[in-house]
Structure formats: C-alpha cells, structure tokens
Motif scaffolding. Structure first.
Motif, PDB file in Angstrom:
ATOM      1  N   ILE A  17     -81.978 -55.393 -11.435  1.00 10.74           N
ATOM      2  CA  ILE A  17     -81.395 -55.647 -12.756  1.00 10.74           C
ATOM      3  C   ILE A  17     -81.148 -54.327 -13.484  1.00 10.74           C
ATOM      4  CG2 ILE A  17     -81.717 -56.813 -14.966  1.00 10.74           C
ATOM      5  CD1 ILE A  17     -81.301 -58.685 -12.469  1.00 10.74           C
ATOM      6  N   ILE A  18     -82.090 -53.388 -13.384  1.00  7.29           N
ATOM      7  CA  ILE A  18     -81.897 -52.067 -13.995  1.00  7.29           C
ATOM      8  C   ILE A  18     -80.668 -51.388 -13.382  1.00  7.29           C
ATOM      9  CG2 ILE A  18     -82.866 -49.739 -14.209  1.00  7.29           C
ATOM     10  CD1 ILE A  18     -85.639 -51.088 -14.509  1.00  7.29           C
ATOM     11  N   ALA A  19     -80.511 -51.506 -12.078  1.00  3.35           N
ATOM     12  CA  ALA A  19     -79.357 -50.889 -11.405  1.00  3.35           C
ATOM     13  C   ALA A  19     -78.051 -51.514 -11.891  1.00  3.35           C
ATOM     14  CB  ALA A  19     -79.494 -51.032  -9.896  1.00  3.35           C
ATOM     15  N   ILE A  20     -78.023 -52.816 -12.062  1.00  2.03           N
ATOM     16  CA  ILE A  20     -76.815 -53.482 -12.553  1.00  2.03           C
ATOM     17  C   ILE A  20     -76.467 -52.970 -13.945  1.00  2.03           C
ATOM     18  CG2 ILE A  20     -75.852 -55.696 -13.340  1.00  2.03           C
ATOM     19  CD1 ILE A  20     -77.413 -56.992 -10.997  1.00  2.03           C
ATOM     20  N   ILE A  21     -77.465 -52.844 -14.797  1.00  3.03           N
ATOM     21  CA  ILE A  21     -77.209 -52.334 -16.150  1.00  3.03           C
ATOM     22  C   ILE A  21     -76.704 -50.900 -16.081  1.00  3.03           C
ATOM     23  CG2 ILE A  21     -78.307 -51.625 -18.318  1.00  3.03           C
ATOM     24  CD1 ILE A  21     -80.029 -54.130 -18.129  1.00  3.03           C
ATOM     25  N   ALA A  22     -77.348 -50.071 -15.278  1.00  4.31           N
ATOM     26  CA  ALA A  22     -76.990 -48.654 -15.205  1.00  4.31           C
ATOM     27  C   ALA A  22     -75.603 -48.436 -14.618  1.00  4.31           C
ATOM     28  CB  ALA A  22     -78.028 -47.896 -14.383  1.00  4.31           C
ATOM     29  N   ILE A  23     -75.252 -49.221 -13.613  1.00  2.00           N
ATOM     30  CA  ILE A  23     -74.011 -48.983 -12.892  1.00  2.00           C
ATOM     31  C   ILE A  23     -72.846 -49.804 -13.440  1.00  2.00           C
ATOM     32  CG2 ILE A  23     -72.892 -49.205 -10.636  1.00  2.00           C
ATOM     33  CD1 ILE A  23     -75.712 -48.692  -9.431  1.00  2.00           C
ATOM     34  N   ILE A  24     -73.086 -51.052 -13.765  1.00  2.00           N
ATOM     35  CA  ILE A  24     -71.979 -51.955 -14.065  1.00  2.00           C
ATOM     36  C   ILE A  24     -71.812 -52.243 -15.550  1.00  2.00           C
ATOM     37  CG2 ILE A  24     -71.082 -54.282 -13.651  1.00  2.00           C
ATOM     38  CD1 ILE A  24     -72.612 -54.183 -10.966  1.00  2.00           C
ATOM     39  N   LEU A  25     -72.891 -52.533 -16.239  1.00  2.00           N
ATOM     40  CA  LEU A  25     -72.753 -53.100 -17.577  1.00  2.00           C
ATOM     41  C   LEU A  25     -72.689 -52.102 -18.717  1.00  2.00           C
ATOM     42  CD1 LEU A  25     -75.142 -56.163 -17.273  1.00  2.00           C
ATOM     43  CD2 LEU A  25     -72.661 -56.181 -17.263  1.00  2.00           C
ATOM     44  N   SER A  26     -73.674 -51.274 -18.865  1.00  6.31           N
ATOM     45  CA  SER A  26     -73.878 -50.607 -20.143  1.00  6.31           C
ATOM     46  C   SER A  26     -72.877 -49.519 -20.499  1.00  6.31           C
ATOM     47  CB  SER A  26     -75.294 -50.057 -20.245  1.00  6.31           C
ATOM     48  OG  SER A  26     -75.392 -48.823 -19.603  1.00  6.31           O
ATOM     49  N   ASN A  27     -72.229 -48.909 -19.536  1.00  3.86           N
ATOM     50  CA  ASN A  27     -71.286 -47.827 -19.863  1.00  3.86           C
ATOM     51  C   ASN A  27     -71.899 -46.835 -20.845  1.00  3.86           C
ATOM     52  OD1 ASN A  27     -69.202 -48.850 -18.229  1.00  3.86           O
ATOM     53  ND2 ASN A  27     -68.660 -50.307 -19.823  1.00  3.86           N
ATOM     54  N   GLY A  28     -73.182 -46.541 -20.659  1.00  2.00           N
ATOM     55  CA  GLY A  28     -73.848 -45.574 -21.517  1.00  2.00           C
ATOM     56  C   GLY A  28     -74.294 -46.103 -22.859  1.00  2.00           C
ATOM     57  N   GLN A  29     -74.165 -47.397 -23.103  1.00  2.00           N
ATOM     58  CA  GLN A  29     -74.569 -47.953 -24.393  1.00  2.00           C
ATOM     59  C   GLN A  29     -76.077 -48.039 -24.548  1.00  2.00           C
ATOM     60  OE1 GLN A  29     -72.566 -51.577 -25.652  1.00  2.00           O
ATOM     61  NE2 GLN A  29     -70.966 -51.157 -24.154  1.00  2.00           N
ATOM     62  N   VAL A  30     -76.794 -48.345 -23.486  1.00  2.00           N
ATOM     63  CA  VAL A  30     -78.246 -48.487 -23.545  1.00  2.00           C
ATOM     64  C   VAL A  30     -78.863 -47.095 -23.553  1.00  2.00           C
ATOM     65  CG1 VAL A  30     -80.295 -49.290 -22.313  1.00  2.00           C
ATOM     66  CG2 VAL A  30     -78.272 -50.744 -22.426  1.00  2.00           C
ATOM     67  N   ARG A  31     -79.638 -46.798 -24.594  1.00  2.10           N
ATOM     68  CA  ARG A  31     -80.306 -45.504 -24.691  1.00  2.10           C
ATOM     69  C   ARG A  31     -81.679 -45.507 -24.031  1.00  2.10           C
ATOM     70  NH1 ARG A  31     -82.474 -42.261 -30.019  1.00  2.10           N
ATOM     71  NH2 ARG A  31     -83.658 -40.746 -28.811  1.00  2.10           N
ATOM     72  N   THR A  32     -82.338 -46.639 -23.995  1.00  6.82           N
ATOM     73  CA  THR A  32     -83.676 -46.719 -23.410  1.00  6.82           C
ATOM     74  C   THR A  32     -83.641 -46.106 -22.019  1.00  6.82           C
ATOM     75  OG1 THR A  32     -84.126 -48.723 -24.673  1.00  6.82           O
ATOM     76  CG2 THR A  32     -85.556 -48.299 -22.780  1.00  6.82           C
ATOM     77  N   ASN A  33     -84.566 -45.176 -21.760  1.00  2.87           N
ATOM     78  CA  ASN A  33     -84.555 -44.467 -20.481  1.00  2.87           C
ATOM     79  C   ASN A  33     -85.149 -45.328 -19.368  1.00  2.87           C
ATOM     80  OD1 ASN A  33     -87.376 -44.187 -20.784  1.00  2.87           O
ATOM     81  ND2 ASN A  33     -87.220 -42.084 -21.507  1.00  2.87           N
ATOM     82  N   ASP A  34     -85.064 -44.811 -18.137  1.00  4.26           N
ATOM     83  CA  ASP A  34     -85.548 -45.572 -16.977  1.00  4.26           C
ATOM     84  C   ASP A  34     -87.021 -45.937 -17.106  1.00  4.26           C
ATOM     85  OD1 ASP A  34     -83.064 -45.590 -15.793  1.00  4.26           O
ATOM     86  OD2 ASP A  34     -83.497 -43.970 -14.387  1.00  4.26           O
ATOM     87  N   ARG A  35     -87.837 -45.012 -17.615  1.00  7.05           N
ATOM     88  CA  ARG A  35     -89.271 -45.318 -17.794  1.00  7.05           C
ATOM     89  C   ARG A  35     -89.450 -46.491 -18.742  1.00  7.05           C
ATOM     90  NH1 ARG A  35     -92.726 -40.232 -19.398  1.00  7.05           N
ATOM     91  NH2 ARG A  35     -94.397 -41.783 -19.308  1.00  7.05           N
TER      92      ARG A  35
END
Length: 173
Positions: A17-35
C-alpha cells in the motif's frame, strides 16, 4: 491493538500500500515520510474486510473509517486511495493547528500518526499542539505517552504506538 473482525479477515500488505501511494497516487502530495507511513500502517494493520476498532467504529483497510460498507472487500488500489485521503486529512490538521510547515519531517510524521489515530477534534486544543505552535518541539514530543487511552482504558497497543511516535518525533528535534 486488538480488532474485532466482522468478515473474513483477509490481510493486505502495508508495504504494498505504501508503494502504491509513493508510485501511483500521491504525486508528492503526502509529506509523511516512510518511517511515519510504516509506523501508521503497522500499528493499524491492513485488512481488506471490515472490523470494529477498539473505539467501536466500523473500519477497513489501514484504519479507514470513512464510507465503510459491511460486506465489501477492498483491493489494494482502493485501500491505498482511502489511506492517502486519510493521511492528507491528518497532515492538514498538523499544518493548520500545529505549525506543521516548520516541523522536521520526522516530527511532522510522528504527529500525523497521532492525529490519524486519535482524530483531529481531540488534538486541536491539546497541550501537544500548543507546544508545537510555540516552537517547543522537544517538549511536545514528551506529550505522546498521554494519548494511550480509549474509552478510559489504557491499551497496550497504544502504549507501544506512542513510544514509537515519541521516538520518531524526538529524532526530528
């Protein structure tokens, strides 16, 4: 945190799910880091089916409580889209009420995790947010252990989560 499952209980992968957000969805909108995303995702867990959380709310995916319909099994893309919306709502609260733009990524991510879990209403007038607005990040990080109760009961899962959030917060100070 224990969950009461309503249906099947099919699990999904937080990492996927994190990968989907990082690659497909957020386009840099999510600031929360991987940790921060890993902390939230692992604390909430990922279930395709609905369950009732310890606060008695019908939930699915990764802590999603919006538009949950009993008997509906979600796919990864739906879970990721819901989670991204929920993360962005929590981040908006941090930015609006806790001077989020000034916070380091680790502190911002820790506070976002807390908001994701307890909700915006409880935090907007909290001591923790007041301290962040005053630029007292280290003092604010010490407030995390206060948020370990659900309906007046101290939950071991929340104690663990707050400890991890506090450590992430302090890593940003």
């Amino acid at each position: 945190m224990s969950k009461v499952k309503i249906a099947g209980g099919a699990v999904c992968s937080v990492a996927a799910i994190i990968a989907i957000i990082a690659i497909i969805l957020s386009n840099g909108q999510v600031r929360t880091n991987d940790r921060g995303l890993e902390l939230i995702g692992n604390a909430e867990s990922c279930l395709r089916d609905q369950y009732v959380c310890p606060a008695g709310v019908l939930t699915d995916g990764i802590g999603n409580t919006h538009g949950v319909k009993a008997g509906t099994r979600k796919i990864d893309a739906q879970i990721a889209a819901d989670w991204e919306k929920n993360i962005l709502q929590a981040e908006k609260c941090v930015n609006t009420y806790a001077a989020g733009a000034r916070l380091s990524d680790n502190t911002f991510s820790a506070v976002t995790s807390l908001i994701f879990n307890v909700g915006r209403g409880a935090m907007q007038k909290s001591t923790l947010f007041w301290m962040l607005r005053q630029g007292k990040e280290a003092d604010a990080c010490q407030q995390f252990p206060r948020w370990v109760y659900a309906d007046g009961v101290k939950l071991p899962g929340l104690v663990t989560r707050r400890s991890k959030e506090k450590a992430l917060c302090l890593d940003g100070v």
